[in-house]
Design a protein around this motif. Sequence first.
Motif, PDB file in Angstrom:
ATOM      1  N   ALA A  17       0.787  -1.234   0.056  1.00 20.27           N
ATOM      2  CA  ALA A  17      -0.094   0.047  -0.065  1.00 20.27           C
ATOM      3  C   ALA A  17       0.886   1.212   0.070  1.00 20.27           C
ATOM      4  O   ALA A  17       0.569   2.231  -0.731  1.00 20.27           O
ATOM      5  CB  ALA A  17      -0.985   0.214   1.267  1.00 20.27           C
ATOM      6  N   THR A  18       1.951   1.342   0.655  1.00 21.95           N
ATOM      7  CA  THR A  18       3.080   2.338   0.663  1.00 21.95           C
ATOM      8  C   THR A  18       3.481   2.633  -0.701  1.00 21.95           C
ATOM      9  O   THR A  18       3.670   3.750  -0.828  1.00 21.95           O
ATOM     10  CB  THR A  18       4.132   2.120   1.949  1.00 21.95           C
ATOM     11  N   ASN A  19       3.910   1.694  -1.282  1.00 22.76           N
ATOM     12  CA  ASN A  19       4.503   1.684  -2.629  1.00 22.76           C
ATOM     13  C   ASN A  19       3.433   2.115  -3.490  1.00 22.76           C
ATOM     14  O   ASN A  19       3.688   3.029  -4.248  1.00 22.76           O
ATOM     15  CB  ASN A  19       4.542   0.284  -3.359  1.00 22.76           C
ATOM     16  N   TYR A  20       2.153   1.597  -3.498  1.00 21.11           N
ATOM     17  CA  TYR A  20       0.994   2.241  -4.331  1.00 21.11           C
ATOM     18  C   TYR A  20       0.861   3.493  -4.158  1.00 21.11           C
ATOM     19  O   TYR A  20       0.688   4.550  -5.087  1.00 21.11           O
ATOM     20  CB  TYR A  20      -0.069   1.218  -4.175  1.00 21.11           C
ATOM     21  N   SER A  25       0.411   8.535  -8.399  1.00 27.36           N
ATOM     22  CA  SER A  25       0.246  10.011  -9.158  1.00 27.36           C
ATOM     23  C   SER A  25       1.221   9.759 -10.420  1.00 27.36           C
ATOM     24  O   SER A  25       0.813  10.710 -11.099  1.00 27.36           O
ATOM     25  CB  SER A  25       0.761  10.890  -8.080  1.00 27.36           C
ATOM     26  N   SER A  26       2.327   9.145 -10.374  1.00 27.18           N
ATOM     27  CA  SER A  26       3.238   9.069 -11.511  1.00 27.18           C
ATOM     28  C   SER A  26       2.599   8.590 -12.582  1.00 27.18           C
ATOM     29  O   SER A  26       2.740   8.665 -13.807  1.00 27.18           O
ATOM     30  CB  SER A  26       4.455   8.349 -11.365  1.00 27.18           C
ATOM     31  N   LEU A  31      -3.403   6.493 -16.933  1.00 28.51           N
ATOM     32  CA  LEU A  31      -4.494   5.742 -16.240  1.00 28.51           C
ATOM     33  C   LEU A  31      -5.906   6.904 -16.281  1.00 28.51           C
ATOM     34  O   LEU A  31      -6.741   6.050 -15.978  1.00 28.51           O
ATOM     35  CB  LEU A  31      -4.317   5.308 -14.865  1.00 28.51           C
ATOM     36  N   GLY A  32      -5.489   7.965 -16.716  1.00 32.40           N
ATOM     37  CA  GLY A  32      -6.749   8.800 -16.952  1.00 32.40           C
ATOM     38  C   GLY A  32      -7.356   9.276 -15.471  1.00 32.40           C
ATOM     39  O   GLY A  32      -8.823   9.305 -15.561  1.00 32.40           O
ATOM     40  N   LEU A  33      -6.331   9.429 -14.757  1.00 34.38           N
ATOM     41  CA  LEU A  33      -6.940   9.847 -13.245  1.00 34.38           C
ATOM     42  C   LEU A  33      -7.051  11.386 -13.059  1.00 34.38           C
ATOM     43  O   LEU A  33      -5.891  11.922 -13.363  1.00 34.38           O
ATOM     44  CB  LEU A  33      -5.984   8.775 -12.118  1.00 34.38           C
ATOM     45  N   ALA A  35      -6.572  14.476 -10.218  1.00 34.15           N
ATOM     46  CA  ALA A  35      -5.920  14.694  -8.813  1.00 34.15           C
ATOM     47  C   ALA A  35      -6.815  14.350  -7.795  1.00 34.15           C
ATOM     48  O   ALA A  35      -6.224  13.814  -6.902  1.00 34.15           O
ATOM     49  CB  ALA A  35      -5.617  16.187  -8.814  1.00 34.15           C
ATOM     50  N   GLU A  36      -8.349  14.393  -8.030  1.00 36.04           N
ATOM     51  CA  GLU A  36      -9.172  14.113  -6.726  1.00 36.04           C
ATOM     52  C   GLU A  36      -8.943  12.481  -6.659  1.00 36.04           C
ATOM     53  O   GLU A  36      -9.382  11.994  -5.461  1.00 36.04           O
ATOM     54  CB  GLU A  36     -10.439  14.789  -7.322  1.00 36.04           C
ATOM     55  N   GLN A  37      -9.140  11.922  -7.691  1.00 37.27           N
ATOM     56  CA  GLN A  37      -9.422  10.283  -7.880  1.00 37.27           C
ATOM     57  C   GLN A  37      -8.032   9.995  -7.247  1.00 37.27           C
ATOM     58  O   GLN A  37      -7.906   8.905  -6.521  1.00 37.27           O
ATOM     59  CB  GLN A  37      -9.522   9.789  -9.454  1.00 37.27           C
ATOM     60  N   VAL A  38      -6.810  10.373  -7.426  1.00 32.88           N
ATOM     61  CA  VAL A  38      -5.459  10.170  -7.159  1.00 32.88           C
ATOM     62  C   VAL A  38      -5.521  10.259  -5.578  1.00 32.88           C
ATOM     63  O   VAL A  38      -5.124   9.252  -4.939  1.00 32.88           O
ATOM     64  CB  VAL A  38      -4.259  10.827  -7.777  1.00 32.88           C
ATOM     65  N   ALA A  39      -6.032  11.182  -5.047  1.00 40.57           N
ATOM     66  CA  ALA A  39      -6.084  11.481  -3.416  1.00 40.57           C
ATOM     67  C   ALA A  39      -7.092  10.502  -2.772  1.00 40.57           C
ATOM     68  O   ALA A  39      -6.758  10.178  -1.840  1.00 40.57           O
ATOM     69  CB  ALA A  39      -6.539  13.058  -3.315  1.00 40.57           C
TER      70      ALA A  39
END
Length: 204
Positions: A17-20, A25-26, A31-33, A35-39
């Motif tokens: 999970a830490t690695n993910y 964000s990279s 992946l079409g994400l 900033a909100e989805q990344v958060a």
Amino acid sequence: MARSYFPSADPTLSVWATNYKEKISSYATALGLTAEQVAIEQAYCDALIAAVNNVSNKRSQVKSAIDGRKATLAFEGGALRAEIGRHKAMANFTDAIGQDLGIISHSVAVDFATYKAKISVELYGGMIRVKFKKMYADGINLYRRKKGTMDWLFVARATKNPFDHSFTLQVSGQPEHWEYRAFGVVDDIEVGTASDIVEVIYGV
């Protein structure tokens, strides 16, 4: 495409999970994400990491509590046992005093001639799990027979509950209907009467 992977075991899950969280964000653009989805996904990772850490902390606390209990039993418990020993040596000490303080044992009279073992069976992890209570016996002698047959076959002497039994089916993939019963055992001798017969279908 490679097979999907999502760990469940600690501490693998925390590391994963830490690695993910650090790397998702990279790949947001690829992946079409947004900033909100990344958060949001990073928040999921934080929750997983926190849950794993909480378990780890609780385990440490439990271990510390167990170690503390052992130390207390050894020191304070040992000291109290010594004091109790002195009390019992006093001329005015009586069994009534000992019983009231709870410092003498009560003998339990068991009529092993009428003793009846109690067992239950269930399927567990591809095996037949037999549960029983010793009830002042040393263990049980366990027997089985196919449903509809007469002869009982000895399975094993069981002294630790539960007892797991597995065997090969006569016809692969064809479930078998078995009956189990048990006798109590004291000093390597069967005592009392047989338990009630319990049934299970094995190989389903």
